[in-house]
Design an enzyme around this catalytic site. Structure first.
Site, PDB file in Angstrom:
ATOM      1  N   GLY A  14       0.448  -1.160   0.174  1.00 27.67           N
ATOM      2  CA  GLY A  14      -0.140  -0.076   0.353  1.00 27.67           C
ATOM      3  C   GLY A  14       0.603   0.806  -0.374  1.00 27.67           C
ATOM      4  N   VAL A  74      -3.778  -7.140  -3.451  1.00 32.05           N
ATOM      5  CA  VAL A  74      -3.917  -8.160  -2.732  1.00 32.05           C
ATOM      6  C   VAL A  74      -4.877  -9.192  -2.043  1.00 32.05           C
ATOM      7  CG1 VAL A  74      -2.166  -6.562  -1.017  1.00 32.05           C
ATOM      8  CG2 VAL A  74      -4.470  -6.057  -1.188  1.00 32.05           C
ATOM      9  N   TYR A 164     -15.985  -1.480   8.028  1.00 30.97           N
ATOM     10  CA  TYR A 164     -14.567  -0.821   8.010  1.00 30.97           C
ATOM     11  C   TYR A 164     -13.992  -0.735   9.820  1.00 30.97           C
ATOM     12  CZ  TYR A 164     -10.423   2.335   8.095  1.00 30.97           C
ATOM     13  OH  TYR A 164      -9.062   3.133   8.417  1.00 30.97           O
ATOM     14  N   ALA A 166     -14.994  -3.394  11.480  1.00 26.08           N
ATOM     15  CA  ALA A 166     -14.571  -4.800  12.329  1.00 26.08           C
ATOM     16  C   ALA A 166     -13.411  -4.844  11.415  1.00 26.08           C
ATOM     17  CB  ALA A 166     -16.170  -5.396  11.959  1.00 26.08           C
ATOM     18  N   LYS A 168     -10.499  -3.296  10.546  1.00 24.38           N
ATOM     19  CA  LYS A 168      -9.238  -2.599  11.534  1.00 24.38           C
ATOM     20  C   LYS A 168      -9.215  -3.176  12.950  1.00 24.38           C
ATOM     21  CE  LYS A 168      -7.852   0.065   8.374  1.00 24.38           C
ATOM     22  NZ  LYS A 168      -6.483  -0.198   8.037  1.00 24.38           N
TER      23      LYS A 168
END
Ligand code: NAP
Length: 255
Positions: A14, A74, A164, A166, A168
């Site tokens: 990233g 990914v 998002y 969840a 993280k």
């Protein structure tokens, strides 16, 4: 300043994002040799080549002698394994690394009931599963470290960010458990939890939402990407930093 990262091989997944680019610049400025990965890395390579400090000519380990750029989606699990392990093309393999930084991520802007199933899968695959697979397949060397970029939202709820959050929170749980398993290999594992950062993710918020966040943040501002990169340098260089879940949110998590 002493270049404690000099000659260290650091892979950043990233790397083309706002935060990834800033981390790449910071690590290169401290003498690290980088392997930068993302889908759009070929397009970004010329500008990285102009901006990144060249790595030192001699390295202490088997690190590459120049920065490398490897295209990787990914969301393709087989590609993650192949890219890190060099199963298909050794020239396009990451190889042994001292530092792995998982920074690829996508956000969500819809209420949960309105979020298409495909988007739920995409956020989880990109933010959580890909982090796990990179950690699994990367050849992190003894005394190396892994930094997983999570988010304040791992700990704090926000409307329109269920999946998002969840993903993280999953990164934090994964990091903690992995830290125990990696101790046998003398590899440190840490999570970095930025609050709001000056980035498209922040800029895309509605003005009233931004105002609310700023009011709730004790420091009354957002972070610069350089401040996040600085925290990543700390996690990579402080040899006692292990299982850190480092909030870098201006105090927003306290409110
Ligand atoms: N910005 C914030 O306020 C903030 C706050 C807390 C946490 N974070 C987290 O910090 C990380 C970086 O955020 P950012 O603001 O720098 O985001 P960004 O500018 O949108 O960058 C996202 C990065 O992820 C990569 N990426 C996305 N999908 C990918 C895929 N399928 N395969 C490979 N790479 C992929 C992108 O590269 P390509 O598109 O080239 O593939 C890009 O390099 C994310 O994990 C984010 O959740 C950000």
């Amino acid at each position: 300043m002493a270049l404690s990262l000099a000659g260290k091989h650091c892979a950043i997944v990233g790397a083309t994002g706002i935060i990834g680019t800033s981390i790449a610049k910071a690590f290169a400025s401290h003498g690290a040799v980088l392997t930068l990965l993302s889908r759009s890395i070929p397009e970004a390579q010329p500008s990285f080549e102009k901006e990144l400090r060249k790595p030192p000519t001699s390295t202490a380990n088997k690190a590459p002698t120049s920065h490398r750029y490897i295209k990787l989606d990914v969301r393709q699990p087989d590609n993650v394994a192949a890219t890190f392990r060099g199963l298909e093309n050794k020239d396009q393999a990451v190889g042994p690394v001292d530092i792995l930084i998982n920074c690829a991520g996508i956000s969500q802007t819809t209420l949960f009931k309105r979020t298409p199933d495909e988007e739920i899968r995409s956020v989880l695959d990109t933010n959580l599963l890909a982090t796990m697979l990179a950690c699994k397949h990367a050849k992190v060397q003894p005394n190396g470290c892994i930094i997983n970029v999570s988010s304040l939202m791992a700990l704090k709820g926000a409307v329109g960010a269920t999946v998002y959050a969840a993903s993280k929170a999953g990164v934090v749980g994964f990091t903690r458990a992995l830290c125990l398993e990696m101790s046998a290999r003398s590899i440190r594992v840490n999570a970095l939890l930025p609050g709001w950062v000056d980035s498209p993710m922040w800029n895309n918020l509605k003005p009233d939402v931004k105002k609310e966040y700023l009011q709730a943040t004790p420091l009354k501002r957002i972070a610069s990407p350089e401040e996040v990169a600085d925290a990543a340098v700390f996690l990579a260089t402080n040899q006692f930093a292990n299982n850190c879940v480092l909030n870098l949110d201006g105090g927003l998590s306290a409110s």
